[in-house]
Design an enzyme around this catalytic site. Structure first.
Site, mmCIF file in Angstrom:
data_model
loop_
_atom_site.group_PDB
_atom_site.id
_atom_site.type_symbol
_atom_site.label_atom_id
_atom_site.label_comp_id
_atom_site.label_asym_id
_atom_site.label_seq_id
_atom_site.Cartn_x
_atom_site.Cartn_y
_atom_site.Cartn_z
ATOM 1 N N ALA A 214 -0.496 -16.847 -26.737
ATOM 2 C CA ALA A 214 0.724 -16.689 -25.937
ATOM 3 C C ALA A 214 1.141 -18.025 -25.337
ATOM 4 O O ALA A 214 2.313 -18.425 -25.418
ATOM 5 C CB ALA A 214 0.499 -15.649 -24.842
ATOM 6 N N SER B 120 -8.712 -15.802 -26.781
ATOM 7 C CA SER B 120 -9.422 -14.758 -27.520
ATOM 8 C C SER B 120 -9.420 -14.993 -29.027
ATOM 9 O O SER B 120 -10.163 -14.340 -29.750
ATOM 10 C CB SER B 120 -8.803 -13.386 -27.218
ATOM 11 O OG SER B 120 -8.925 -13.071 -25.844
ATOM 12 N N GLU C 216 -5.883 -7.540 -37.286
ATOM 13 C CA GLU C 216 -5.237 -6.962 -38.467
ATOM 14 C C GLU C 216 -3.747 -7.252 -38.353
ATOM 15 O O GLU C 216 -3.139 -7.023 -37.310
ATOM 16 C CB GLU C 216 -5.504 -5.462 -38.517
ATOM 17 C CG GLU C 216 -6.957 -5.147 -38.814
ATOM 18 C CD GLU C 216 -7.420 -3.827 -38.238
ATOM 19 O OE1 GLU C 216 -8.393 -3.276 -38.759
ATOM 20 O OE2 GLU C 216 -6.817 -3.362 -37.263
ATOM 21 N N TYR D 184 5.982 -9.003 -38.154
ATOM 22 C CA TYR D 184 5.798 -9.715 -36.881
ATOM 23 C C TYR D 184 6.871 -10.803 -36.771
ATOM 24 O O TYR D 184 6.628 -11.980 -36.988
ATOM 25 C CB TYR D 184 4.408 -10.339 -36.828
ATOM 26 C CG TYR D 184 3.273 -9.373 -36.583
ATOM 27 C CD1 TYR D 184 3.477 -8.004 -36.456
ATOM 28 C CD2 TYR D 184 1.964 -9.836 -36.469
ATOM 29 C CE1 TYR D 184 2.436 -7.127 -36.230
ATOM 30 C CE2 TYR D 184 0.909 -8.965 -36.234
ATOM 31 C CZ TYR D 184 1.143 -7.618 -36.123
ATOM 32 O OH TYR D 184 0.102 -6.754 -35.897
ATOM 33 N N TYR E 234 2.220 2.755 -30.710
ATOM 34 C CA TYR E 234 1.661 2.302 -31.987
ATOM 35 C C TYR E 234 2.260 3.085 -33.150
ATOM 36 O O TYR E 234 2.566 2.524 -34.206
ATOM 37 C CB TYR E 234 0.140 2.463 -31.974
ATOM 38 C CG TYR E 234 -0.618 1.197 -31.668
ATOM 39 C CD1 TYR E 234 -1.267 0.488 -32.671
ATOM 40 C CD2 TYR E 234 -0.689 0.704 -30.373
ATOM 41 C CE1 TYR E 234 -1.978 -0.673 -32.389
ATOM 42 C CE2 TYR E 234 -1.393 -0.456 -30.079
ATOM 43 C CZ TYR E 234 -2.024 -1.140 -31.094
ATOM 44 O OH TYR E 234 -2.719 -2.290 -30.817
ATOM 45 N N SER F 112 -7.433 -10.616 -19.002
ATOM 46 C CA SER F 112 -8.098 -11.204 -20.173
ATOM 47 C C SER F 112 -8.929 -10.146 -20.867
ATOM 48 O O SER F 112 -9.718 -9.451 -20.230
ATOM 49 C CB SER F 112 -9.005 -12.367 -19.749
ATOM 50 O OG SER F 112 -9.801 -12.802 -20.839
#
Length: 672
Positions: A78, A109, A127, A132, A246, A337
């Site tokens: 980000a 991460s 995944e 995107y 989702y 986080s």
């Protein structure tokens, strides 16, 4: 990438349009789910969810941009993306951007480290898929890792995935290494109705409701839910609202859920594939980065409803330090986080979580908590970090040389794992594992420096608190060798365990907040990207509010960064809403058949009778091994008439459907 020298006051043949554009109010984050699509005088901008080249235009620079500075707390994907959009779309000089990073390496991460001797480690993987929009926009401009200029990371990614389709031939295993049938979703008509009810439910009606409160036990034991929970790391006690988001976000991938044909993967681990090339580009542009710097709090000045960051309180190896922030300077922070306070283990050591009297005591969570104490607009971090058992799972990275484990891997892979092509095609789940254990082998080598005789595997489990089936202990209490023994048991390799262990190194990561973003939540628990009243502060990452996007994806991190940049700089450009597959009749029909165990759904025979032989017949889903010319074959319509009669005879299913329809009608009457 040079900054265009086009100040807003420049004399230009476009000046009249530039002035009109600057006077126009642009909603940076349009919500496609609240709009009725139409063309008219009131729609000068593209539709909220339009994707493609037309929405990839370069915006004009903000007046005075060269005199503004930016502080980015955290150098995860980000933060790195925020810097990219500040430079490309905000036209901010890279030297005006400073990262404040807690670790001694960037990436957050998105990690990947180690070597063949000590063992490699990746705490998790991502995944990925093709829609995107924001993520691929970034990497369509970042120089490729291995190809020469002008090729980009996206160019490399397409070469790999276009030449090597991802798929799985062993998605589910049982009975110590036997492939279990995973061809269908195993959903009854009643369970399909539960899915439909969730898709139709309003988001605001799902606050603090869990998955197990919404779905029946039969659904939770289906193939569909096994695919779902092990692929996305959902637990029964997680938010059903997040599960709904989702389903909408990835509805276009539903028919690839069982065999992983919906996914695309990088050649290498996520750090080498994405973080390294993006960070290299940013450093070449001239950004600044201060490692080993913990940001503890932000000082703010409040005037009415407006909040302006005036200083950043830090602590580093040289002690406390405060960075002053100008009124027109910008601050970007990552709230919370997923990988804070990770505990590590290895072959002979089980991980030990850090002892703390308070959940979320780590610096990433503490910064968010400190902000939340200043105002409700920053949300309620305790909703996400207050239940460590509910948000924890463990992963183990295996560095493997030839052994019986590699022989079994070759048997379960779609290509030879040493070929460089797709291996397992995603995770393989042991359905009869007490831990609900899964493992995967991505394309090899997984690290650029990986020796030719080494394969890197990754495994994780969702139900870790139960005793294992072979090692009678909860997974977090196990050493790496014990986790490997449990995995080998489920692969039918116990008799060859000594040989496997001699050829394998393990490194463990136990993460107390890895699925904290899925914890049940309600309106106001997460801050918006730019919290109400904030004039120079944006929040990014997995714990911020967006209209329709999900969490736990690379795309959501990049989206929040882009929204923050456009909002704070007043850029006259929209960030496209999620891919509109949920509104595509082709995708809806295909998903309906998939959820119906790839059998013709009720009404499909009627649609075939109407559309067969017409221009629109291609929107109809084909059945297994069915050819397009068979769409108009006789018999299906008559069969479905009989199916309706059978449905009527199934009183339980009929009553369930009738009650649901009556409930909908009652709601409609109540709105009159």
């Amino acid at each position: 990438m040079a900054r265009p020298d086009i100040p807003a006051t420049a004399s230009s043949k476009l000046q009249v349009h530039i002035d009109a554009l600057q006077a126009q109010e642009v909603e940076v984050t349009p919500d496609a789910s609240s709009r009725h699509l139409h063309n008219g005088l009131d729609t000068p901008l593209p539709p909220a969810d339009l994707h493609g080249a037309y929405v990839n235009n370069r915006p004009l620079p903000t007046e005075g941009i060269t005199n503004r500075r930016t502080w980015i707390v955290g150098s995860g994907i980000a933060g790195l993306s925020a810097a990219f959009f500040l430079i490309r779309d905000g036209h901010m000089p890279a030297g005006n951007i400073t990262f404040l990073e807690e670790q001694d390496i960037e990436g957050g991460s998105l990690d990947g480290a180690g070597n063949a001797e000590d063992g490699y480690i990746v705490r998790g993987g991502r995944e990925m898929e093709m829609t995107y929009q924001n993520f691929w926009d970034v990497f369509s401009e970042i120089p490729a890792l291995e190809l020469p200029e002008p090729f980009t990371v996206l160019d490399e990614y397409r070469i790999v995935n276009d030449a090597d389709k991802n798929w799985s031939k062993a998605r589910l295993l049982e009975k110590q290494g036997q492939i279990r049938d995973f061809s269908t979703m195993e959903l009854s008509k009643r369970q399909q109705l539960e899915v439909v009810r969730l898709l139709l439910a309003r988001k605001e009606d799902l606050d603090d409701i869990t998955v197990e409160e919404w779905f029946s036990e039969g659904f939770l034991n289906s193939n569909f839910y096994t695919f779902w929970r092990t692929m996305f790391a959902f637990q029964n006690w997680h938010s059903v609202l997040e599960m709904k988001l989702y389903m909408h976000r990835f509805l276009h991938l539903m028919d690839g859920l069982n065999d992983m044909t919906s996914l695309v993967f990088p050649k290498y681990n996520q750090y080498d594939a994405f973080v390294r090339p993006l960070m290299n580009w940013l450093k070449n542009q001239g950004v600044n980065i201060q490692y080993d710097t913990i940001v503890e709090n932000l000082e703010m000045e409040t005037s009415g409803d407006t909040r302006t960051v005036t200083a950043i309180q830090c602590h580093g190896s040289e002690g406390d330090k405060t960075f002053n922030v100008g009124e027109r300077d910008l601050v970007f922070i990552t709230t919370g986080s997923m990988t804070e306070d990770t505990a590590y283990g290895d072959d002979d050591t089980a991980p030990q979580l850090k002892e703390s009297s308070e959940a979320g005591a780590g610096s990433g969570w503490q910064l968010w908590k400190n902000l939340a104490q200043q105002s409700d607009v920053f949300g309620r971090p305790e909703k996400f970090c207050g239940n460590i058992p509910g948000s924890t799972w463990e992963s183990v990275t295996l560095t493997c040389r030839p052994s019986p484990l590699m022989d079994k891997l070759r048997e379960l892979s779609v290509n030879d794992p040493w070929s460089g092509f797709t291996a397992t095609g995603g995770i393989i789940t042991f359905t009869d594992s007490a831990w609900l254990m899964s493992f995967t082998c991505n394309r090899q080598p997984h690290f650029p420096d990986q020796p030719d005789d080494v394969i890197v595997l990754w495994t994780y489990a969702l139900l870790m608190e139960r005793p294992g089936d072979y090692v009678k202990k909860p997974m977090p209490e196990c050493t790496g060798k014990e986790v490997l023994a449990e995995m080998c048991y489920h692969l039918g390799l116990v008799d060859q365990l000594d040989e496997v262990m001699a050829a394998t190194k393990t490194r463990i990561a136990l993460m107390p907040y890895i699925t904290a973003q899925f914890m049940p939540r309600a309106k106001g628990d997460r801050p918006w990207v730019v919290p109400q009243g904030c004039s120079n502060l944006a929040c990014m990452g997995q714990f911020v509010e967006t209209h329709n996007d999900v969490v736990f994806t690379l795309e959501s991190s990049v989206r929040t960064a882009r929204v923050g940049v456009y909002s704070l700089l007043g850029i006259n450009k929209q960030v496209p809403d999620i891919y509109p597959g949920q509104y595509d009749i082709r995708r809806l029909l295909r998903a309906t058949r998939t959820l119906n165990n790839d059998e013709a759904f009720l009404g499909e025979g009627f649609l075939r009778r109407i559309l067969g032989g017409t221009y629109f017949e291609h929107i109809l889903p084909l059945g297994p091994d069915e050819k397009a010319e068979e769409l108009s074959r006789p018999g299906l319509f008559e069969q479905q008439v009989q199916a309706v009669r059978g449905l009527v005879e199934d009183n339980h299913t009929l009553e369930e459907a009738r009650d649901w329809v009556q409930g909908v009608l009652s709601k409609l009457r109540g709105r009159r």
